[in-house]
Design a protein around this motif. Structure first.
Motif, PDB file in Angstrom:
ATOM      1  N   HIS A 114       0.865  -1.186   0.034  1.00  0.00           N
ATOM      2  CA  HIS A 114      -0.089  -0.052  -0.088  1.00  0.00           C
ATOM      3  C   HIS A 114       0.749   1.346   0.244  1.00  0.00           C
ATOM      4  N   LYS A 115       1.974   1.164   0.421  1.00  0.00           N
ATOM      5  CA  LYS A 115       2.986   2.491   0.509  1.00  0.00           C
ATOM      6  C   LYS A 115       4.147   2.407  -0.598  1.00  0.00           C
ATOM      7  N   ILE A 116       4.373   1.641  -1.281  1.00  0.00           N
ATOM      8  CA  ILE A 116       5.320   1.435  -2.521  1.00  0.00           C
ATOM      9  C   ILE A 116       4.655   1.315  -3.639  1.00  0.00           C
ATOM     10  N   LYS A 121       0.565  -1.114  -7.476  1.00  0.00           N
ATOM     11  CA  LYS A 121      -0.159  -1.602  -8.792  1.00  0.00           C
ATOM     12  C   LYS A 121      -0.492  -3.147  -8.894  1.00  0.00           C
ATOM     13  N   PHE A 122       0.253  -3.904  -8.433  1.00  0.00           N
ATOM     14  CA  PHE A 122      -0.053  -5.415  -8.486  1.00  0.00           C
ATOM     15  C   PHE A 122      -1.157  -5.678  -7.321  1.00  0.00           C
ATOM     16  N   HIS A 123      -1.057  -4.876  -6.255  1.00  0.00           N
ATOM     17  CA  HIS A 123      -2.331  -5.194  -5.177  1.00  0.00           C
ATOM     18  C   HIS A 123      -3.466  -4.501  -5.585  1.00  0.00           C
ATOM     19  N   ASP A 246     -11.309   4.272  -6.233  1.00  0.00           N
ATOM     20  CA  ASP A 246     -11.896   5.417  -6.799  1.00  0.00           C
ATOM     21  C   ASP A 246     -11.160   5.790  -8.103  1.00  0.00           C
ATOM     22  N   VAL A 247      -9.969   5.271  -8.351  1.00  0.00           N
ATOM     23  CA  VAL A 247      -8.968   5.468  -9.382  1.00  0.00           C
ATOM     24  C   VAL A 247      -9.367   4.576 -10.793  1.00  0.00           C
ATOM     25  N   LEU A 248     -10.292   3.602 -10.495  1.00  0.00           N
ATOM     26  CA  LEU A 248     -10.506   2.497 -11.551  1.00  0.00           C
ATOM     27  C   LEU A 248     -11.825   2.798 -11.771  1.00  0.00           C
ATOM     28  N   THR A 270      -2.547   6.094  -9.547  1.00  0.00           N
ATOM     29  CA  THR A 270      -2.358   5.233  -8.143  1.00  0.00           C
ATOM     30  C   THR A 270      -2.361   6.304  -7.087  1.00  0.00           C
ATOM     31  N   ASP A 271      -2.847   7.454  -7.314  1.00  0.00           N
ATOM     32  CA  ASP A 271      -3.343   8.447  -6.202  1.00  0.00           C
ATOM     33  C   ASP A 271      -1.941   8.692  -5.197  1.00  0.00           C
TER      34      ASP A 271
END
Length: 272
Positions: A114-116, A121-123, A246-248, A270-271
């Motif tokens: 969630h931080k990297i 993008k995989f998660h 919200d970004v998809l 990715t916000d």
């Protein structure tokens, strides 16, 4: 207690698969009778997409799991790690093993994803599901599983986890994954006390809310204590939540080709 661990040390592959699939089927049936949300969707199609991700996970488990098992054998043979050094009773070793493996196998890699940015993008595939149910727990990009197993191996080395406890942890993690993702109605008076120590369904659903800050909370899988310790715990009435990101575009959540390409699509925000 020794006979209990003897079972896990010698558990057959079909028994581990039965636990994985049996738990999923149990909660699949249960959520049909006591759903939290009455989604308007084709349930079998939704499950089919998510179970294709499970297939890739099973294949990777065979490969990466074999490496982890070798590491378990090595730390036991050479008396490496906390459990081999502390000399605690077996019951205490089991509790400590499960507790710390929840950190290394789930909390730490989950937090990192969630931080990297490139790991996130995989998660994102896991979070893109707009209809969270028991099958969502299997919805992980193959690349994500590499991150998780690498962190798990580090945990095995630090803790000194024997093979039996590794299999026990994997089965417990699978059951809690099914439990926490299942679209089941759990009353707040029952769910909230569970969340004091363990991860409960309503607690984990907060993590699947479509936007921050809730998306970046509740990273643990078995013990909510990790989120409480590190200040990432959050609780909300599930009726106030909305799934997805919200970004998809939510309409793409069952488009398998689109989902697999997500980590490599530079047009996706990715916000961060």
């Amino acid at each position: 207690m020794e006979s209990f661990m003897h079972f896990w040390e010698h558990i057959e592959s079909w028994q581990r698969m039965a636990i994985l699939l049996g738990g999923m089927v149990f909660f699949w049936v249960l959520e049909g009778y006591y759903p939290m949300f009455a989604f308007s969707f084709k349930r079998y199609k939704h499950a089919g997409v998510n179970l294709l991700f499970l297939l890739s996970t099973v294949i990777l488990n065979i490969v990466l799991g074999a490496i982890t098992i070798k590491v378990c054998d090595w730390v036991t043979t050479h008396h490496i790690g906390l459990l081999n050094w502390l000399g605690l009773p077996l019951w205490a070793n089991i509790l400590l093993g499960l507790f710390f493996m929840d950190f290394f196998g789930q909390y730490a890699p989950h937090y990192a994803m969630h931080k990297i940015k490139w790991m996130w993008k995989f998660h994102m595939i896991h979070h893109s599901d707009t209809k969270v149910d028991v099958t969502t727990g299997t919805r992980h990009h193959p690349g994500e599983w590499v991150f998780r197993e690498a962190s798990t191996i580090i945990g095995v080395l630090v803790i000194g986890l024997p093979i039996g406890m590794y299999f026990l942890y994997r089965s417990m993690a699978a059951i809690f994954t099914h439990f926490n993702h299942a679209n089941i109605r759990v009353p707040l008076w029952l769910d909230k006390p569970i969340s004091w120590i363990l991860v409960s369904p309503n607690m984990h659903k907060v993590h699947h809310h479509f936007k921050r800050p809730y998306t970046d909370t509740n990273y643990a899988n078995i013990f909510s204590l990790w989120d409480r310790i590190f200040g990432t715990f959050a609780y909300e009435d599930p009726r106030n939540l909305q799934y997805g990101l919200d970004v998809l575009d939510g309409s793409t959540d069952e488009n398998l080709r689109y989902q697999l390409r997500l980590p490599f699509d530079n047009t996706i925000k990715t916000d961060y």
